[in-house]
Design an enzyme around this catalytic site. Structure first.
Site, PDB file in Angstrom:
ATOM      1  N   GLU A  28       0.817  -1.214   0.000  1.00 28.88           N
ATOM      2  CA  GLU A  28       0.000   0.000   0.000  1.00 28.88           C
ATOM      3  C   GLU A  28       0.855   1.269   0.000  1.00 28.88           C
ATOM      4  O   GLU A  28       0.604   2.209   0.760  1.00 28.88           O
ATOM      5  CB  GLU A  28      -0.964  -0.017   1.191  1.00 28.88           C
ATOM      6  CG  GLU A  28      -1.961  -1.161   1.119  1.00 28.88           C
ATOM      7  CD  GLU A  28      -3.022  -1.116   2.206  1.00 28.88           C
ATOM      8  OE1 GLU A  28      -2.840  -0.354   3.186  1.00 28.88           O
ATOM      9  OE2 GLU A  28      -4.026  -1.823   2.081  1.00 28.88           O
TER      10      GLU A  28
ATOM     11  N   GLU B  57      -4.711  -9.165   0.631  1.00 29.27           N
ATOM     12  CA  GLU B  57      -5.454  -9.001   1.876  1.00 29.27           C
ATOM     13  C   GLU B  57      -6.925  -9.194   1.557  1.00 29.27           C
ATOM     14  O   GLU B  57      -7.469  -8.506   0.685  1.00 29.27           O
ATOM     15  CB  GLU B  57      -5.217  -7.626   2.524  1.00 29.27           C
ATOM     16  CG  GLU B  57      -3.812  -7.439   3.059  1.00 29.27           C
ATOM     17  CD  GLU B  57      -3.589  -6.079   3.701  1.00 29.27           C
ATOM     18  OE1 GLU B  57      -4.581  -5.455   4.143  1.00 29.27           O
ATOM     19  OE2 GLU B  57      -2.420  -5.648   3.757  1.00 29.27           O
TER      20      GLU B  57
END
Length: 818
Positions: free
Chosen positions: A430, A512
């Site tokens: 991220e 995720e």
């Protein structure tokens, strides 16, 4: 892509290394080394002094008085035992950072002159400065990579020496999760001859593997710290798991004074046994270095033979067989132990999730301890090893990134590139650069990717991409995702099909995944109860998912009073939650059925909404609903389930008629027993029952081990349960318990699995759903450990653990069986 991998000194072999650093003023056991003239690697974890001090304290001087400092044993995390305070912020779970100093005194006899002595740190969080006898050896900012310093020029032979370590975590929080503070991994003192195999100095691959043979290529790096150049002979020998020699090869070459040299060798293993998830077979590579006919070094490396391949349409292949990754994302803390997690605690955790059905782990978001990866090799997990979370856009490491990224990548890649478990390198998670409107982020991704390929061309490179709406998914237009070999998607499963059409050659997975709900196009917030796992099952090109998160962890709290992330399938005591039933049903072939009651009034930490689920409890104590209709859920991988409450049979239903393998029943509550039976083809193959308990009557104490090694490290994990007179756990009458003990051990941690607590230290805690966990560690003295567990109004329970040395070759050993 055919590969053969190794790990420098396999974790089980490390346990067989001489452990003799057991006195406060270390008298180094040098006779063995001087007699055999080979290396010695000693665990340097014992007999440290510690002070939590402000930044003005200077404790590097040899004559500094540390007599009033706390005595500590490594691994050590000072933050987890301090009081929780709102001012410390959600990222660290309201726990503080600070400034810490460590000191250790030891002596080196005169006959060690001429040897090279190195101190190696597996991990210090963070911004550490290390001193030997007042001399500053260096600074290491990153908290998740290993590093070492040469002590040789600064040692006082025949006298006392002092190591001092300054750890600066004043600016806390410095990660997005609980990082802990201190020397939280092992420290090693390594002694070699001046000419020796360099740290992480073996690299093993195989260009080809067939059914009958594997061609083994090994590159060995030799370091010459002596005063003269010269020839060395390097022999590499492969030993199988039974200790029998398989094949060997020898080479001679010259290494210049003060430099490193590399030698490449090839061997062929006939009829190799492949490393796999089901049979994680490991060989040993024994590297022997000779000079002038004399053995001067020996280095043992565990490795496994296996092939991996990623296909954009069919996913992941291990040894030619298609495999779906059933993964957990895992942070490195362990509840009340913080980040100072002993090897035994990691081993317990990994064994539990292996039985649950997990076959893959994403190390989130940093390289784990070397022992953790060794265990993954031995137990049979595939692993994504991750270098960083953010790059330049977040946290303390941002200011160090440009200067240190290459050094930290070196540390991760050289240390870990030989593990059979590792199948992907992750360069980030991220990162803000993914949505850069210039080419800066893409260039940085390419820079990192190419560096990984240079050091280890045998594996592909990935990174995890954060979600966003369609207009903000710039990573698909700025070249960022195209710079990756494999793209990991965080919480974006509804967009995978769209991206597959746009990028048909893209290799993709869910880096995720939400544990319960799915998202929808252009928004991750949908609360669709159809589980994200079905995106993996129904699409061959999605090779797996990694749940966020498999286990509860400290930090990244959604708000006071929760100290962490509470929506894992296991709490931080590793007690499985009812929410874990679905993935157990689809990840595990063993027939199973589970029963849970859905009740939104339950006292459960909700965490962040979209990672949460309806509150459920696996007990049958709901007196307030006597005579009322309640919602019961049975989750199963059986084709049908039959449910009964006491003598009332509610019939049999087909699992396939309901989503997520979960049949929803509406049941009139009545105290007693609820029983679910699972059937396949009309035959009962599984059952699960819940019984109503009476009032607390006993304290049940259940250790996972009653005999420990008296090595200062071995653990017993003791489950404590409040039960009624019939032994049924009482889930709705929690009360404080106190753990006291004497003898050859210490209470390392006491926890209840509820992250809403104000302190993680001490010897008292309130049970949660009737349970708690005490972690006891043996000392280095043989003897009994007497433990007393008490609670008001209940008879105390007593248990005795035996701390005995398991002797082998006259040395204290730690042994594990898988």
């Amino acid at each position: 892509m055919f590969l053969l991998f190794s790990q420098n000194i396999h974790w089980l072999q490390k346990k067989l290394i001489v452990k003799s650093l057991f006195i406060t003023l270390l008298i180094f056991p040098l006779l063995a080394l001087s007699q055999t003239n080979i290396r010695l690697t000693d665990k340097f974890d014992f007999d440290w002094k510690f002070l939590l001090a402000d930044s003005a304290t200077v404790a590097s001087a040899v004559n500094y008085d540390d007599s009033k400092w706390e005595n500590v044993q490594l691994p050590h995390d000072w933050s987890v035992k301090l009081p929780v305070d709102k001012k410390n912020g959600t990222a660290m779970g309201f726990l503080p950072g600070g400034m810490g100093w460590y000191r250790k005194k030891f002596s080196i006899p005169n006959n060690y002159k001429g040897k090279k002595m190195v101190i190696h740190f597996d991990g210090v969080y963070h911004q550490s400065d290390v001193y030997i006898n007042g001399k500053h050896l260096g600074f290491h900012p990153y908290g998740y990579t290993g590093f070492e310093y040469d002590l040789t020029p600064h040692l006082n032979y025949g006298g006392q020496n002092t190591i001092a370590v300054r750890v600066d975590h004043n600016k806390s929080p410095s990660s997005r999760w609980y990082s802990g503070s201190g020397i939280y991994r092992h420290v090693w003192l390594k002694v070699t001859n001046p000419v020796h195999v360099a740290t992480w100095g073996t690299y093993i691959t195989t260009p080809t593997i067939s059914e009958t043979s594997a061609d083994v290529k090994i590159t060995t790096t030799i370091e010459n710290s002596s005063s003269a150049s010269g020839d060395v002979q390097v022999q590499n020998k492969i030993i199988n798991a039974d200790g029998k020699d398989v094949v060997a090869t020898k080479s001679s070459f010259s290494v210049e004074q003060g430099k490193k040299g590399m030698v490449e060798q090839s061997m062929r293993v006939q009829n190799p046994k492949l490393w796999s998830i089901e049979t994680p077979y490991l060989y040993t590579m024994e590297t022997t270095v000779k000079r002038n006919g004399k053995t001067i070094d020996q280095y043992r490396t565990s490795f496994g033979v296996r092939s991996i391949r990623f296909d954009p349409d069919k996913g992941f292949f291990l040894n030619g067989k298609n495999l779906k990754m059933k993964g957990f994302c895992i942070h490195q803390d362990a509840g009340s132990l913080g980040t100072a997690v002993p090897d035994d605690s990691y081993l317990r955790r990994l064994k539990i999730i292996k039985e649950y059905g997990v076959n893959a782990i994403r190390c989130s978001h940093n390289p784990p301890s070397p022992e953790f990866l060794d265990m993954c090799d031995s137990l049979g997990f595939v692993v994504i090893d991750e270098a960083f979370d953010k790059w330049r856009g977040f946290g303390y490491y941002s200011k160090y990134f440009d200067e240190w990224w290459q050094k930290d990548m070196d540390a991760m890649l050289h240390r870990d590139r030989n593990h059979p478990s590792i199948v992907l390198w992750s360069i980030g998670n991220e990162t803000g650069e993914q949505n850069s409107r210039t080419d800066e982020g893409t260039k940085r991704a390419i820079m990192l990717r190419d560096y990984v390929h240079k050091l280890d061309p045998t594996r592909l490179v990935t990174a995890a991409i954060m979600p966003g709406n369609i207009s903000s998914r710039i990573y698909n237009t700025n070249g960022f995702t195209e710079a990756l070999d494999v793209v990991g998607y965080n919480y974006q499963e509804p967009w995978l099909a769209r991206d597959k059409k746009m990028f048909p050659n893209r290799i993709m997975y869910i880096a995720e995944a939400f544990p319960y709900y799915s998202g929808r196009q252009n928004s991750i917030r949908d609360y669709n109860p159809s589980n994200p796992w079905f995106y993996v099952v129904e699409n061959d090109y999605v090779f797996g998912e990694f749940l966020w998160t498999g286990i509860d962890y400290l930090g990244e709290s959604s708000g006071w009073p929760s100290t962490g992330w509470p929506t894992g399938f296991f709490n931080d005591c590793m007690f499985e939650k009812p929410t874990g039933a679905f993935h157990r049903s689809v990840w595990n072939k063993e027939p199973m059925v589970r029963v849970a009651v859905a009740d939104q009034s339950l006292d459960i930490d909700p965490g962040k909404d979209h990672w949460s689920s309806p509150f459920m409890a696996a007990h049958w104590n709901f007196p307030k609903y006597e005579g009322h209709i309640i919602e019961v859920r049975t989750t199963s991988n059986c084709d049908s389930v039959e449910l009964s409450v006491n003598t009332n049979n509610l019939g049999k239903r087909k699992t396939a008629d309901y989503i997520n393998n979960t049949i929803v029943w509406y049941v009139p509550y009545k105290a007693g027993k609820i029983l679910a039976k699972g059937y396949n083809n009309g035959k009962e193959v599984a059952q699960f029952e819940l019984k109503t308990s009476g009032k607390p009557s006993k304290i049940l104490v259940l250790p996972d081990k009653q005999e420990l090694n008296a090595n200062g490290e071995d653990l017993s994990h003791i489950t404590i349960q409040l039960t009624d007179e019939n032994g049924v756990v009482v889930p709705d009458a929690d009360q404080n318990i106190t753990v006291e003990f004497t003898g050859s051990g210490r209470l390392l941690g006491l926890d209840n699995g509820d992250l809403r607590k104000d302190i993680y230290g001490g010897n008292s805690v309130k049970t949660y759903f009737g349970k708690a966990l005490a972690t006891v560690q043996a000392s280095r003295t043989k003897g009994d450990i007497q433990i007393k567990v008490s609670s008001a109004g209940l008879p105390a329970s007593f248990i005795t653990l035996k701390a005995n040395g398991i002797l082998k070759n006259g040395k204290n050993q730690t042994q594990y069986a898988f």
